[in-house]
Design an enzyme around this catalytic site. Sequence first.
Site, PDB file in Angstrom:
ATOM      1  N   GLU A  18       0.954  -1.165  -0.067  1.00 36.40           N
ATOM      2  CA  GLU A  18      -0.365   0.032  -0.205  1.00 36.40           C
ATOM      3  C   GLU A  18       0.942   1.413   0.144  1.00 36.40           C
ATOM      4  O   GLU A  18       0.365   1.619   1.165  1.00 36.40           O
ATOM      5  CB  GLU A  18      -1.370  -0.417   1.102  1.00 36.40           C
ATOM      6  CG  GLU A  18      -1.786  -1.176   1.065  1.00 36.40           C
ATOM      7  CD  GLU A  18      -3.094  -0.727   2.314  1.00 36.40           C
ATOM      8  OE1 GLU A  18      -2.616  -0.502   3.388  1.00 36.40           O
ATOM      9  OE2 GLU A  18      -4.017  -2.021   2.563  1.00 36.40           O
ATOM     10  N   GLU A  26      -5.458  -8.957   0.939  1.00 33.17           N
ATOM     11  CA  GLU A  26      -5.942  -8.746   2.157  1.00 33.17           C
ATOM     12  C   GLU A  26      -7.365  -8.614   2.479  1.00 33.17           C
ATOM     13  O   GLU A  26      -8.223  -8.259   1.299  1.00 33.17           O
ATOM     14  CB  GLU A  26      -4.877  -7.239   2.663  1.00 33.17           C
ATOM     15  CG  GLU A  26      -3.798  -7.596   3.843  1.00 33.17           C
ATOM     16  CD  GLU A  26      -3.333  -6.480   4.258  1.00 33.17           C
ATOM     17  OE1 GLU A  26      -4.363  -4.847   4.260  1.00 33.17           O
ATOM     18  OE2 GLU A  26      -2.364  -5.590   3.803  1.00 33.17           O
TER      19      GLU A  26
HETATM   20  C1  FCB Z   1      -4.211  -2.483   6.031  1.00 34.21           C
HETATM   21  C2  FCB Z   1      -3.154  -2.405   5.970  1.00 34.21           C
HETATM   22  C3  FCB Z   1      -2.752  -3.827   7.243  1.00 34.21           C
HETATM   23  C4  FCB Z   1      -3.767  -3.523   8.754  1.00 34.21           C
HETATM   24  C5  FCB Z   1      -5.541  -3.639   7.571  1.00 34.21           C
HETATM   25  C6  FCB Z   1      -6.278  -3.562   8.310  1.00 34.21           C
HETATM   26  O1  FCB Z   1      -4.330  -0.946   5.266  1.00 34.21           O
HETATM   27  O2  FCB Z   1      -2.592  -2.449   5.171  1.00 34.21           O
HETATM   28  O3  FCB Z   1      -1.711  -4.020   7.719  1.00 34.21           O
HETATM   29  O4  FCB Z   1      -3.552  -2.504   9.028  1.00 34.21           O
HETATM   30  O5  FCB Z   1      -5.168  -2.528   6.570  1.00 34.21           O
END
Ligand code: FCB
Length: 458
Positions: free
Chosen positions: A166, A360
């Site tokens: 990110e 994620e």
């Molecule tokens: C993302 C991050 C991760 C975690 C999630 C909830 O943006 O990459 O580290 O904090 O959110």
Amino acid sequence: MTTIPFPKDFIWGTASSAYQIEGAWNEDGKGPSIWDTFTHVPGRIANNETGDIANDHYHHWKEDIHLMVELGLKAYRFSTSWPRIFPEGRGTVNKKGVDFYDRLIDELLRKKIEPFLCLYHWDLPQGMQDLGGWPVREMAYYFAEYARFMSEKFSDRVKNWITHNEPFVTAGAGYFMGEHAPGIKEPLSAIKAIHHLLLSHGLATEAIHSVSKQPVSVGIVLNLNPIHPATNSRKDVEAARRFDTIQNRAFLDPLLLGTSPISEMKLLNRLAGSVIKPGDLELINHLDFLGVNYYTRTVIKHDSKFPIFATSQVHPKGNEYSGMWEIYPNGLYELLVTVYENYSKQIKSPQTMPTMMVTENGIPVPDGFDFDGKIRDERRIRYLGQHILQVQKAIQKGVPVKGYFVWSLMDNFEWALGYDKRFGLVYVDFKTQKRTIKDSGKWFAEVIKLNSLNNKLE
Ligand code: FCB
């Protein structure tokens, strides 16, 4: 009972990051990171919590791999702490840090869990920040040195590499909003940081491939969101387009097309146009796979008070929310399909459209033990099930989504929000470090075993 099968070699995993779980912040020769510095300033983090100990994964790693085995994970996405390897960011190597990841990777492979190694999940060595951090161009070259070292060391065993997690958040939360380390609030620095992060991706990708001991795949992880205008007014529609440019296209265009949308935004171009040097975009334009982190969509309205972009976020009433974001599963399908279709059309050889992965996805739930010692996190099960269904739909539509990673294996340190937001499939008692698999963990293990969603559990 009807089940929906996933492709045979679909990769099911979980994701985590070094600072959020490792602890041992100053042990065995590790240097300080910007997160160590940031969390030690009172008032920065909810309840003044820190990642000093976190999940103490540095000492509990074997037990944690055992949990992965119990869940039947096919893959584990983790990040390496740059200052654990190079305490100052460059120069002297910390052998004990290298040994830690050596042991972790060997044990994962012994248990037939594929490591997905991410080189940067926000914990810049403080020594690098002292030289100016990501707004400084040299940072990209230092990062590539670190990447080369890691490839020399681990590419005999690690096939899947991620340069950054990110970069939009690294730059935006770290250098624009100041909510994350290093806590700087300078729009221009953030814009420079975006470019240097991308440049560092390009340089690191080249470095990893050039010394790798076997063919490896190098990707990046982006937090992409579908951006929706708050109303149909021309102002809001344009605001949404501007936000889409800075959150999504500012990364996708350079990585996939070797172009930059910065020149389309007059003010931005004036401020930052010269940051991009000749040849940079060609270097950045290399991606073997694209990781997508998805939690929510973003609804945007025009707001002249907000610097440079004149946008602000709206939370539509009547929709469902978690403790952090709107719950909007359809957005995952929309995102995977539109990114794939839009860029497949525009991409030019030699770059080809990379495969995609959901790197994620997850939800914070205020979990706790029931009387019988179970953690019935039905809300998480519902959230994950709804999102996995969208991945399935995207695959059916022809998008090459190769894997899905839940955020996160265990509850952990959620950055500025501290330990209050629990995302894990496994509950962690941070006083005793006792781990307990939640119902969602058992549910996910079943999904992996069946390689499909099990309607019974929806
Ligand atoms: C993302 C991050 C991760 C975690 C999630 C909830 O943006 O990459 O580290 O904090 O959110």
